[in-house]
Scaffold this motif. Structure first.
Motif, PDB file in Angstrom:
ATOM      1  N   ARG A  32       2.434  -1.446  -2.750  1.00  0.00           N
ATOM      2  CA  ARG A  32       1.291  -0.165  -2.864  1.00  0.00           C
ATOM      3  C   ARG A  32       0.200  -1.042  -3.566  1.00  0.00           C
ATOM      4  N   ILE A  33       0.253  -1.992  -4.153  1.00  0.00           N
ATOM      5  CA  ILE A  33      -0.871  -2.588  -4.953  1.00  0.00           C
ATOM      6  C   ILE A  33      -1.521  -3.630  -3.857  1.00  0.00           C
ATOM      7  N   LYS A  34      -0.988  -4.239  -3.001  1.00  0.00           N
ATOM      8  CA  LYS A  34      -1.461  -4.780  -1.947  1.00  0.00           C
ATOM      9  C   LYS A  34      -2.375  -4.055  -0.773  1.00  0.00           C
ATOM     10  N   LYS A  35      -1.806  -2.626  -0.547  1.00  0.00           N
ATOM     11  CA  LYS A  35      -2.603  -1.883   0.239  1.00  0.00           C
ATOM     12  C   LYS A  35      -3.773  -1.191  -0.673  1.00  0.00           C
ATOM     13  N   MET A  36      -3.484  -1.042  -1.965  1.00  0.00           N
ATOM     14  CA  MET A  36      -4.682  -0.590  -2.589  1.00  0.00           C
ATOM     15  C   MET A  36      -6.052  -1.583  -2.561  1.00  0.00           C
ATOM     16  N   TYR A  37      -5.595  -2.783  -2.918  1.00  0.00           N
ATOM     17  CA  TYR A  37      -6.534  -3.693  -2.612  1.00  0.00           C
ATOM     18  C   TYR A  37      -7.387  -3.993  -1.276  1.00  0.00           C
ATOM     19  N   SER A  38      -6.363  -3.911  -0.235  1.00  0.00           N
ATOM     20  CA  SER A  38      -6.712  -3.656   1.220  1.00  0.00           C
ATOM     21  C   SER A  38      -7.787  -2.734   1.476  1.00  0.00           C
ATOM     22  N   ASP A  39      -7.314  -1.413   1.122  1.00  0.00           N
ATOM     23  CA  ASP A  39      -8.059  -0.157   1.358  1.00  0.00           C
ATOM     24  C   ASP A  39      -9.208  -0.306   0.709  1.00  0.00           C
ATOM     25  N   VAL A  40      -9.400  -0.775  -0.600  1.00  0.00           N
ATOM     26  CA  VAL A  40     -10.680  -0.778  -1.488  1.00  0.00           C
ATOM     27  C   VAL A  40     -11.572  -1.600  -0.790  1.00  0.00           C
ATOM     28  N   GLU A  41     -11.010  -2.760  -0.415  1.00  0.00           N
ATOM     29  CA  GLU A  41     -11.950  -3.944   0.082  1.00  0.00           C
ATOM     30  C   GLU A  41     -12.511  -3.453   1.360  1.00  0.00           C
ATOM     31  N   ASN A  42     -11.746  -2.763   2.222  1.00  0.00           N
ATOM     32  CA  ASN A  42     -12.016  -2.301   3.511  1.00  0.00           C
ATOM     33  C   ASN A  42     -13.462  -1.403   3.467  1.00  0.00           C
ATOM     34  N   GLU A  43     -13.289  -0.226   2.245  1.00  0.00           N
ATOM     35  CA  GLU A  43     -14.359   0.623   1.897  1.00  0.00           C
ATOM     36  C   GLU A  43     -15.565  -0.205   1.366  1.00  0.00           C
TER      37      GLU A  43
END
Length: 180
Positions: A32-43
């Motif tokens: 979940r944390i990895k997905k969080m950083y991935s999503d935020v970085e994409n945005e």
């Protein structure tokens, strides 16, 4: 004697099941944390492309990213709020999490104090410096205590002890939400 072996075997199986359960929870939390950083970085990358700025991932204890524009340098810290709780800013370094408005438990947002206490000069390398927190993915509500009896809603323009707070959802919906 056989009875002791059976009890020992059952206890060993229970112990291994408990360890397995906690390992699964740890793996889920890390993903979940990895997905969080991935999503935020994409945005943030989309924001950087749209606004002709640069994004610099840093992953330091104080902040996670820096956005450089022509006039500003914005330090960004991502705060997980996976269960979409209400966040109340009690002070600069104490942000309380609540599931409901009548929740009496005391649980605080972690890892906010390092960036809040970070002393930034008003200008660095000729650029105005700012701090920004991104709550991922959202918050039921963002509130700030004005005094002991009054609270106000926090929006992207609200000064919260020298920083701004936005949600990932708001960033995703509005690419101009970060003040450049």
């Amino acid at each position: 004697m056989d009875f002791l072996f059976i009890i020992g075997g059952v206890l060993l199986i229970l112990f291994l099941a408990l360890v397995g359960f906690f390992l699964i929870l740890l793996i889920i939390k890390k993903s979940r944390i990895k997905k969080m950083y991935s999503d935020v970085e994409n945005e943030l990358n989309n924001f950087a492309i749209f606004n002709k700025t640069t994004l610099e991932p840093k992953m330091k204890p104080e902040y996670d990213y820096i956005i450089h524009s022509a006039t500003k340098k914005i330090y960004i810290k991502v705060i997980p709020n996976i269960s979409d709780q209400e966040i109340t800013v009690n002070s600069s370094v104490k942000w309380q999490l609540r599931r409901t408005i009548d929740d009496e438990s005391i649980k605080y947002v972690e890892n906010i104090d390092a960036m809040m206490r970070m002393d930034l000069p008003a200008y660095e390398d000729g650029l105005e410096t700012k701090k920004l927190y991104i709550i991922y993915p959202n918050a039921k509500s963002l509130l700030k205590y004005i005094n002991e009896c009054e609270m106000e809603f926090v929006d992207p323009t609200t000064d919260v002890y020298g920083t701004r707070i936005i949600t990932y959802k708001a960033l995703k919906e509005n690419n101009n939400i970060i003040d450049l």
